[in-house]
Scaffold this motif. Structure first.
Motif, PDB file in Angstrom:
ATOM      1  N   ASP A 130      -2.801  -7.082  -0.172  1.00 41.34           N
ATOM      2  CA  ASP A 130      -1.361  -7.320  -0.184  1.00 41.34           C
ATOM      3  C   ASP A 130      -0.627  -6.066   0.249  1.00 41.34           C
ATOM      4  N   VAL A 131       0.417  -6.252   1.008  1.00 41.94           N
ATOM      5  CA  VAL A 131       1.341  -5.166   1.314  1.00 41.94           C
ATOM      6  C   VAL A 131       2.728  -5.692   1.000  1.00 41.94           C
ATOM      7  N   THR A 132       3.447  -4.999   0.142  1.00 41.36           N
ATOM      8  CA  THR A 132       4.805  -5.419  -0.151  1.00 41.36           C
ATOM      9  C   THR A 132       5.631  -4.167  -0.404  1.00 41.36           C
ATOM     10  N   ALA A 133       6.868  -4.339  -0.768  1.00 43.30           N
ATOM     11  CA  ALA A 133       7.738  -3.193  -1.008  1.00 43.30           C
ATOM     12  C   ALA A 133       8.695  -3.526  -2.132  1.00 43.30           C
ATOM     13  N   VAL A 134       9.266  -2.484  -2.723  1.00 41.92           N
ATOM     14  CA  VAL A 134      10.263  -2.634  -3.767  1.00 41.92           C
ATOM     15  C   VAL A 134      11.416  -1.701  -3.424  1.00 41.92           C
ATOM     16  N   ASP A 135      12.631  -2.175  -3.636  1.00 43.89           N
ATOM     17  CA  ASP A 135      13.808  -1.344  -3.437  1.00 43.89           C
ATOM     18  C   ASP A 135      14.311  -0.907  -4.807  1.00 43.89           C
ATOM     19  N   VAL A 170       3.598   4.018  -2.325  1.00 40.10           N
ATOM     20  CA  VAL A 170       4.052   5.072  -1.424  1.00 40.10           C
ATOM     21  C   VAL A 170       5.567   5.174  -1.518  1.00 40.10           C
ATOM     22  N   GLN A 171       6.070   6.373  -1.839  1.00 40.43           N
ATOM     23  CA  GLN A 171       7.520   6.571  -1.914  1.00 40.43           C
ATOM     24  C   GLN A 171       8.059   6.759  -0.500  1.00 40.43           C
ATOM     25  N   VAL A 172       9.077   5.959  -0.154  1.00 44.52           N
ATOM     26  CA  VAL A 172       9.647   6.010   1.189  1.00 44.52           C
ATOM     27  C   VAL A 172      11.122   6.339   1.073  1.00 44.52           C
ATOM     28  N   GLU A 212       9.685   1.796  -2.060  1.00 45.71           N
ATOM     29  CA  GLU A 212       8.307   2.024  -2.419  1.00 45.71           C
ATOM     30  C   GLU A 212       7.477   0.933  -1.733  1.00 45.71           C
ATOM     31  N   VAL A 213       6.528   1.352  -0.917  1.00 44.29           N
ATOM     32  CA  VAL A 213       5.630   0.387  -0.304  1.00 44.29           C
ATOM     33  C   VAL A 213       4.394   0.278  -1.186  1.00 44.29           C
ATOM     34  N   VAL A 214       4.043  -0.942  -1.544  1.00 43.03           N
ATOM     35  CA  VAL A 214       2.932  -1.160  -2.471  1.00 43.03           C
ATOM     36  C   VAL A 214       1.792  -1.844  -1.718  1.00 43.03           C
ATOM     37  N   VAL A 215       0.654  -1.187  -1.673  1.00 37.79           N
ATOM     38  CA  VAL A 215      -0.504  -1.714  -0.956  1.00 37.79           C
ATOM     39  C   VAL A 215      -1.599  -1.968  -1.984  1.00 37.79           C
ATOM     40  N   SER A 216      -2.144  -3.165  -1.980  1.00 34.65           N
ATOM     41  CA  SER A 216      -3.266  -3.469  -2.878  1.00 34.65           C
ATOM     42  C   SER A 216      -4.533  -3.568  -2.054  1.00 34.65           C
ATOM     43  N   LEU A 217      -5.519  -2.775  -2.407  1.00 32.37           N
ATOM     44  CA  LEU A 217      -6.817  -2.840  -1.740  1.00 32.37           C
ATOM     45  C   LEU A 217      -7.837  -3.425  -2.689  1.00 32.37           C
ATOM     46  N   HIS A 218      -8.869  -4.003  -2.101  1.00 30.55           N
ATOM     47  CA  HIS A 218      -9.844  -4.729  -2.916  1.00 30.55           C
ATOM     48  C   HIS A 218     -11.248  -4.434  -2.385  1.00 30.55           C
ATOM     49  N   ALA A 219     -12.132  -3.995  -3.274  1.00 33.64           N
ATOM     50  CA  ALA A 219     -13.535  -3.836  -2.913  1.00 33.64           C
ATOM     51  C   ALA A 219     -14.290  -4.973  -3.576  1.00 33.64           C
ATOM     52  N   HIS A 220     -14.629  -5.990  -2.773  1.00 29.65           N
ATOM     53  CA  HIS A 220     -15.270  -7.172  -3.347  1.00 29.65           C
ATOM     54  C   HIS A 220     -16.594  -6.813  -3.992  1.00 29.65           C
ATOM     55  N   LEU A 259       1.702  10.455  -0.576  1.00 28.70           N
ATOM     56  CA  LEU A 259       2.908  10.611   0.240  1.00 28.70           C
ATOM     57  C   LEU A 259       2.719   9.794   1.516  1.00 28.70           C
ATOM     58  N   PRO A 260       3.814   9.473   2.218  1.00 27.41           N
ATOM     59  CA  PRO A 260       3.642   8.674   3.441  1.00 27.41           C
ATOM     60  C   PRO A 260       2.665   9.306   4.437  1.00 27.41           C
ATOM     61  N   ASP A 261       2.690  10.659   4.572  1.00 27.01           N
ATOM     62  CA  ASP A 261       1.778  11.243   5.558  1.00 27.01           C
ATOM     63  C   ASP A 261       0.352  11.386   5.015  1.00 27.01           C
ATOM     64  N   GLN A 262       0.163  11.160   3.707  1.00 23.40           N
ATOM     65  CA  GLN A 262      -1.193  11.161   3.158  1.00 23.40           C
ATOM     66  C   GLN A 262      -1.818   9.765   3.201  1.00 23.40           C
ATOM     67  N   LEU A 263      -0.966   8.765   3.481  1.00 24.65           N
ATOM     68  CA  LEU A 263      -1.414   7.382   3.285  1.00 24.65           C
ATOM     69  C   LEU A 263      -2.662   7.051   4.109  1.00 24.65           C
ATOM     70  N   LEU A 264      -2.614   7.394   5.412  1.00 21.78           N
ATOM     71  CA  LEU A 264      -3.735   7.007   6.263  1.00 21.78           C
ATOM     72  C   LEU A 264      -5.036   7.658   5.813  1.00 21.78           C
TER      73      LEU A 264
END
Lengths: 434, 157, 202
Positions: free
Chosen positions: B40-45, B83-85, B65-73, B19-24
């Motif tokens: 990457d940070v992007t969004a979809v409508d 994240v649903q917004v 929907e905010v889409v965040v891609s994280l990467h552990a090299h 959820l948005p408040d769980q994101l951090l």
């Protein structure tokens, strides 16, 4: 790769005072009106020498339409604000109105120095959503073309980098060799740039007869010329002086700022998607991932120069291992029928018409695919709602993200070094603004 | 991991749905696990595609929907956060403090989608001119096709 | 290309040297000489925007060698340039700057619209791209292609040279009142809030 740093060069690795840069204090965050008030008062002689210098968007050394607002004190750059968007083309919106087969036409115009990589990322993402396998020959053709494109792109970098630093003859040399590669591209794809060659399901056409001779000619021609560049630039004291120790970055900073490609590798962090997350058939060829030591502009230059050699090494292996077979998948859903059958068969004609007017339907889902473009990680995020057009098409442009390192690389440097730093980051504005 | 968020998988990639408040908190945990780069940070409508099926049952679909891609090299691992917004309050906490590299990407999402990021140091337009109105990548905004007129074009009969 | 008629017979000048001084005088109308020199010293401004800029640079480089037409001096300052090659797509954000650079150039000035994006918006018929740079500046020659190859650009440049030399462009400009019916809104008076530049209509 080993490069020597002159005595006393701050390598940036492990130095504590540089860690503060991660908080982004090097980034200037003001509007144009705010910048007016920020600069010192010209009428007040006691005021400091702080001023705002505006570079671009029409400036010969900003690689297109990049604009920089530099906060200067004397000749020292304090903070920088890259202002982008002067080439915003709305490609992500246009991509939602084009079918999956038309998609590569759109994305290929993003990174115009390395167009095939955008096509590749888009096609791989579509294929993943479709769940289709590409024949081995198509995979190897894609690899061949992409590596040659990397050579062309790095040659372009050598040309512009040389020009920005005052080595104008380098510009002529870089274009000369790039022209040779483009000639091969024109033979294969029909175009010098913006090829639309790699498409979902394979490639647009098979390689022409005698392509081996053309590629061998390139393999004979380019390496000696690269050695010439080495003599011309790498050992040249003025050139080294302008680049060494300029724009230094540590691996931790590069990772935090999401930098990829030669910028990340120049800090000594060996990361290359071709080796670490192999796509296509990169696990079947042998090549080295080149890293720098000091993370400065010279390392970035040297990495690109030597990566050109590695790419040619891969091309040589592709030449020996190129499999025979189809150049596109035989899945009737995505592949139009061969041209000869259209004359004989009504169904083939309808099939052809349907594919090119309506397009094919792609199952619902979302996918992120990344490839290693000459500038770093080029990702494609596709969302499909089951229709013939992508519901959302997003390209993660490496130049866009790498551009964020500019304020950090320039901080505390001289204005003349700013040009060297922009050049060594090698942004392509079409990909930054999309 | 201290926060429990629904998890799915999409083409062999791990997808989390905080959820948005769980994101951090979620991102903080992932950062400690070695995901040092926000790729990457992007969004979809999802305005015109509300009935998507790839969300877990306990996640309520929203318009954005905010889409965040994280990467552990180091671990050769990627994780994607969706994240649903809600449309009436399009605000997400900014990841800038953990990942300074998201600055430009979050500005881009703000510019093109109108989703603002709470805690971002400079939430301004990045690609479009500052005085631009609207957010073009929203689905209720038209592509903006302009009929191209040619001079001395034949009159329509 | 046709030989220059205005210079009379110049074929023997080189052979004669000083001896031919008596018959080596060039007589021409001053307008013709002006047009001739304008056509032959046409310096382009560097105005690379997108993909076409790469092809423009390739045209200037070794293989295609624009220096053959006296065109290799790409000036960074618009004050020193006669020709603006609009190479690439013009976004709504760039259009006011493009116009500003055009205004900074000295008369007489010429514009080549290079590529379909600059000419008509091309495949990007959307919110971000100006649908044809001729809505912002008067265009003299359009070069088709996406991107136009160096040969196409050279053809556009040679067409421009020829049209400058014959005076066709100047004539056209007088006919249509100094431009391609460009209409730019006057800036708002002092004290009011700043308005974005309104682009013209045809």
């Amino acid at each position: 790769m080993s490069t020597e740093a002159p005595e006393g060069t701050d390598t940036g690795l492990g130095s504590a005072e540089r860690v503060h840069r991660r908080d982004g204090s090097a980034v200037l965050r003001v509007s144009e009106a705010g910048a007016f008030h920020l600069a010192g008062d010209p009428d007040n002689p006691d005021d400091d020498e702080r001023m705002i210098l505006n570079m671009g968007p029409s400036h010969p050394s900003t690689h297109g339409v990049l604009r920089l607002m530099l906060e200067m004190e004397g000749e020292t750059v304090l903070r920088t604000k890259p202002v982008i968007g002067y080439l915003h083309t709305g490609m992500e919106k246009t991509g939602e109105n084009l079918s999956y087969l038309q998609g590569p036409t759109n994305v290929t115009r993003m990174d115009y120095a390395a167009p095939l990589f955008s096509e590749l990322a888009f096609s791989l993402a579509t294929e993943k959503l479709l769940g289709i396998e590409v024949p081995p020959r198509a995979t190897w053709i894609r690899m061949l073309m992409c590596e040659l494109n990397r050579v062309a792109s790095h040659l372009l970098f050598q040309a512009t980098n040389g020009m920005d630093l005052g080595a104008v003859s380098m510009m002529i040399y870089g274009w000369r060799e790039r022209e040779e590669v483009l000639r091969f591209f024109e033979k294969v794809t029909g175009l010098r740039m913006n090829h639309n060659y790699i498409r979902p399901g394979g490639v647009a056409a098979d390689l022409p007869d005698g392509w081996q001779d053309d590629v061998r000619r390139l393999l004979d021609l380019i390496p000696p010329r690269l050695d010439e560049y080495d003599t011309l630039l790498t050992g040249q004291p003025i050139f080294r002086e302008r680049l060494q120790g300029v724009g230094v970055m540590t691996p931790a900073e590069a990772l935090a700022l999401s930098a990829t490609g030669p910028i990340l590798r120049s800090t000594g962090y060996a990361w290359d998607l071709r080796r670490d997350e192999p796509y296509l058939a990169y696990d079947q060829v042998d090549f080295d991932v080149l890293v720098g030591t000091y993370g400065d502009s010279f390392d970035r230059f040297a990495i690109r120069l030597n990566e050109t050699r590695e790419s040619l090494r891969i091309v040589e292996q592709i030449l020996d291992q190129m499999p025979s077979g189809d150049y596109r998948t035989q899945d009737k859903k995505v592949t139009p029928p061969p041209r000869v059958r259209i004359d004989d068969s009504m169904e083939a004609l309808i099939h052809h018409f349907k594919i090119f007017t309506e397009g094919f339907h792609v199952p619902e889902g979302e996918v992120y695919v990344a490839v290693e473009s000459p500038r770093g990680e080029l990702g494609c995020y596709l969302v499909s709602d089951g229709g013939p057009n992508p519901y959302r098409m997003h390209i993660r442009g490496p130049s866009f993200v790498n551009l964020q390192t500019l304020p950090h690389l320039m901080e505390g440097g001289l204005i003349a070094d700013a040009v060297a730093v922009i050049s060594s980051v090698d942004p392509i504005m079409g990909e930054v603004d999309r | 991991m201290t926060t429990i968020v629904p998890e799915t998988s999409s083409f062999d990639q791990r997808v989390l749905h905080p959820l948005p408040d769980q994101l951090l908190a979620t991102v903080g945990d992932l950062h400690d696990e070695g995901f040092l780069t926000a790729v990457d940070v992007t969004a979809v409508d999802y305005l015109t595609h509300p009935g998507r099926t790839d969300l877990p049952a306990d996640v309520c679909p929203e318009r954005f929907e905010v889409v965040v891609s994280l990467h552990a090299h180091q671990r050769h691992e990627r994780v994607r956060l969706r994240v649903q917004v809600p449309a009436d309050d399009p605000v997400v906490p900014s990841l800038f403090d953990l990942y300074p590299g998201t600055e430009a990407m979050e500005r881009e999402v703000f510019d093109l989608f109108g989703i603002s990021f709470d805690g971002h140091p400079d939430m301004t337009r990045i690609l479009l001119p500052e005085e631009w109105e609207g957010h073009p990548l929203r689905k209720d905004v038209d592509t903006g096709r302009i009929p191209v007129q040619f001079r001395e074009a034949p009159v329509q009969r | 290309m046709r030989r220059l008629p205005i210079l009379g017979d110049v074929s023997r000048v080189a052979d004669d040297g000083l001896e031919g001084l008596e018959h080596n005088f060039v007589t021409a109308r001053i307008e013709d000489l002006v047009k001739w020199s304008r056509a032959r010293s046409c310096w382009p401004a560097t105005f690379g925007l997108a993909c076409c800029a790469i092809e423009m640079m390739a045209t200037g480089a070794a293989h295609y060698d624009l220096a053959r037409y006296g065109m290799e001096v790409f000036r960074a300052s618009p004050r020193q340039a006669d020709l603006m090659i609009v190479a690439g797509r013009v976004s709504q954000k760039m259009a006011p700057i493009l116009r500003q650079i055009y205004d900074q150039m000295m008369e007489p000035k010429w514009v080549i619209s290079m590529g379909v994006c600059a000419s008509s918006g091309g495949m990007f018929n959307n919110y971000a791209i100006v649908q044809g740079v001729d809505q912002v500046v008067p265009v003299d020659v359009y070069a088709p292609g996406c991107p136009p190859g160096p040969e196409t650009l050279m053809h556009a440049i040679l067409t421009l040279h020829e049209n400058i030399r014959t005076g066709e462009l100047t004539r056209r400009r007088i006919d249509n009142d100094g431009g391609a019916a460009i209409h730019v809104e006057a800036p708002p008076p002092e004290g009011t809030t700043e308005q974005p530049v309104q682009l013209g209509r045809r």
